[in-house]
Design an enzyme around this catalytic site. Structure first.
Site, PDB file in Angstrom:
ATOM      1  N   LYS A  69     -14.477  -5.816  -2.597  1.00 39.57           N
ATOM      2  CA  LYS A  69     -15.323  -4.653  -2.378  1.00 39.57           C
ATOM      3  C   LYS A  69     -14.800  -3.445  -3.145  1.00 39.57           C
ATOM      4  CE  LYS A  69     -15.077  -5.218   2.167  1.00 39.57           C
ATOM      5  NZ  LYS A  69     -15.215  -5.042   3.624  1.00 39.57           N
ATOM      6  N   LYS A 109      -9.373 -11.958  -7.283  1.00 39.34           N
ATOM      7  CA  LYS A 109     -10.306 -12.144  -6.175  1.00 39.34           C
ATOM      8  C   LYS A 109     -11.462 -11.157  -6.267  1.00 39.34           C
ATOM      9  CE  LYS A 109      -9.526 -12.006  -1.490  1.00 39.34           C
ATOM     10  NZ  LYS A 109      -8.774 -12.018  -0.235  1.00 39.34           N
ATOM     11  N   LYS A 121       0.830  -1.213   0.000  1.00 40.82           N
ATOM     12  CA  LYS A 121       0.000   0.000   0.000  1.00 40.82           C
ATOM     13  C   LYS A 121       0.858   1.253   0.000  1.00 40.82           C
ATOM     14  CE  LYS A 121      -4.343  -1.718   1.854  1.00 40.82           C
ATOM     15  NZ  LYS A 121      -5.351  -1.628   2.926  1.00 40.82           N
TER      16      LYS A 121
HETATM   17  P1  AMP Z   1     -12.101  -7.628   3.040  1.00 40.36           P
HETATM   18  O1  AMP Z   1     -13.346  -7.369   2.268  1.00 40.36           O
HETATM   19  O2  AMP Z   1     -10.920  -7.772   2.141  1.00 40.36           O
HETATM   20  O3  AMP Z   1     -11.900  -6.696   4.181  1.00 40.36           O
HETATM   21  O4  AMP Z   1     -12.242  -9.077   3.665  1.00 40.36           O
HETATM   22  C1  AMP Z   1     -13.031  -9.386   4.777  1.00 40.36           C
HETATM   23  C2  AMP Z   1     -13.123 -10.894   4.923  1.00 40.36           C
HETATM   24  O5  AMP Z   1     -13.759 -11.491   3.781  1.00 40.36           O
HETATM   25  C3  AMP Z   1     -11.771 -11.597   5.056  1.00 40.36           C
HETATM   26  O6  AMP Z   1     -11.905 -12.660   5.988  1.00 40.36           O
HETATM   27  C4  AMP Z   1     -11.506 -12.120   3.669  1.00 40.36           C
HETATM   28  O7  AMP Z   1     -10.686 -13.243   3.649  1.00 40.36           O
HETATM   29  C5  AMP Z   1     -12.911 -12.444   3.162  1.00 40.36           C
HETATM   30  N1  AMP Z   1     -12.964 -12.265   1.707  1.00 40.36           N
HETATM   31  C6  AMP Z   1     -12.880 -11.088   1.042  1.00 40.36           C
HETATM   32  N2  AMP Z   1     -12.957 -11.273  -0.292  1.00 40.36           N
HETATM   33  C7  AMP Z   1     -13.080 -12.610  -0.482  1.00 40.36           C
HETATM   34  C8  AMP Z   1     -13.199 -13.439  -1.640  1.00 40.36           C
HETATM   35  N3  AMP Z   1     -13.195 -12.934  -2.878  1.00 40.36           N
HETATM   36  N4  AMP Z   1     -13.307 -14.770  -1.467  1.00 40.36           N
HETATM   37  C9  AMP Z   1     -13.303 -15.282  -0.222  1.00 40.36           C
HETATM   38  N5  AMP Z   1     -13.196 -14.570   0.897  1.00 40.36           N
HETATM   39  C10 AMP Z   1     -13.090 -13.248   0.786  1.00 40.36           C
END
Ligand code: AMP
Ligand code: TRP
Length: 335
Positions: free
Chosen positions: A201, A198, A115
């Protein structure tokens, strides 16, 4: 009395809606784990401050994230579901732990390196640098046994363990040393339009992201338009057929069925049929989750009350740990 082992996890309120990767990769597991663990789930709004935020939007996203936890099945009467900034001990312990963290040690965190490289030194805040220390405080305040996270967070949990061990060695046994539980590859969901990256958000384009709070009709449309390949057979092959494989993983995760059984069901049928089938599964699963979340958001005062009750429960545990830490380090007790 047998006490359950303790679990801690959290997510940033960084979007208006969670996406299906958050649901399959995190929330579904949290929902199951809360049965056997004394679980603490936070909406980590202090962490979200490391990104630019509009104040009114941050407040809204924080409520929305909490509502989606509950709608997805996190029970606020069973688990302690709260907002990080409601429990002051987090920021206090983060300061303490920062005095035990090496500058070089924090500088080796790959998420920070990525970052800060992207933003440049002037646009990188000290808060981004100490982000993992705040995360360590989250975890250690609750004497946590396990921390379920995605593999991008594994290094932060390793740092948490190191800091706990360092404190214990220097000041005497104080913190429980937590174990990371890393999400399996089979729970990773990819972007529908770009199935080698992946689902996120913060994706650039909305077309490949299934939002939990989207109108189910919109999600169905996105599935019908998902990128596949020209082979035409519904078969799992991550390397050569990333799009179809991703859809199969979503199908299997939401129905609890095995991938080969789904392949069999759609053998000899085209992608159109398969996508229609998946769209039905997604609508059936997320329709009620979305409705419940919107219902909760319709009564923000009640939601805030639930969050306050849970924050009080978290306070009680966190204050005990923090008082012990202050004492052990020689901070004069206020009488
Ligand atoms: P984040 O949205 O990156 O803050 O992720 C929050 C949680 O959701 C974490 O435990 C991530 O591992 C899970 N997560 C986020 N994106 C994915 C995805 N595409 N597939 C599986 N798990 C996800
Ligand atoms: N840093 C985590 C993420 O971005 C969120 C988080 C903050 C967290 N504190 C935590 C996760 C404590 C687990 C435990 O996903």
């Amino acid at each position: 009395m047998v006490t359950k082992p303790r679990l801690y996890s959290g997510m940033q309120p960084s979007a208006d809606s969670l996406q299906i990767g958050n649901y399959i990769g995190a929330l579904m597991q949290w929902r199951d784990l809360q049965q056997t663990y004394d679980a603490f789930f936070s909406v980590v709004d202090l962490h979200a401050l490391t990104q630019p935020n509009d104040p009114a939007e941050l407040r809204a996203k924080t409520r929305r994230t909490a509502a989606q936890y509950i709608a997805a099945g996190i029970e606020p009467s069973r688990s302690t579901l709260y907002v990080q900034s409601h429990v002051r001990a987090h920021a206090e312990l983060a300061w303490i732990l920062s005095t035990l963290t090496g500058f070089g040690e924090a500088g080796r965190m790959t998420q920070f390196k990525d970052k800060s490289q992207r933003y440049g030194a002037e646009a990188t805040s000290v808060g981004l640098f100490t982000y993992p220390v705040l995360m360590a405080a989250d975890i250690l305040l609750y004497q946590t046994d396990i921390v379920p996270v995605g593999d991008d967070q594994k290094q932060h949990v390793e740092l948490t363990r190191t800091l706990a061990e360092r404190f214990n060695a220097r000041y005497g046994e104080t913190f429980h040393v937590p174990m990371p539980v890393i999400q399996q590859d089979t729970a990773r969901i990819y972007d529908l339009q770009n199935p080698t990256s992946k689902m996120s958000k913060s994706a650039e384009s909305d077309a490949g992201v299934l939002w939990l709070l989207d109108d189910p009709k919109v999600s169905a449309k996105k599935i019908m338009r998902a990128v596949t390949d020209s082979e035409g057979s519904v078969r799992y092959d991550r390397e050569n057929k990333p799009g179809v494989s991703n859809l199969l993983v979503i199908y299997a995760a939401l129905t609890g069925r095995q991938i080969p059984a789904i392949e069999d069901e759609y053998a000899g049928r085209g992608y159109g049929d398969f996508k229609k089938g998946l769209a039905e599964v997604v609508v059936a699963e997320f329709g009620p989750v979305r409705e419940r979340a919107l219902e909760l958001l319709d009564d923000p005062a009640e939601l805030d009350r639930v969050l306050a009750t849970n924050a009080a429960r978290a306070d009680a545990v966190a204050d005990r740990t923090l008082a012990d830490v202050y004492d052990k380090m020689g901070l004069l007790r206020r009488v």
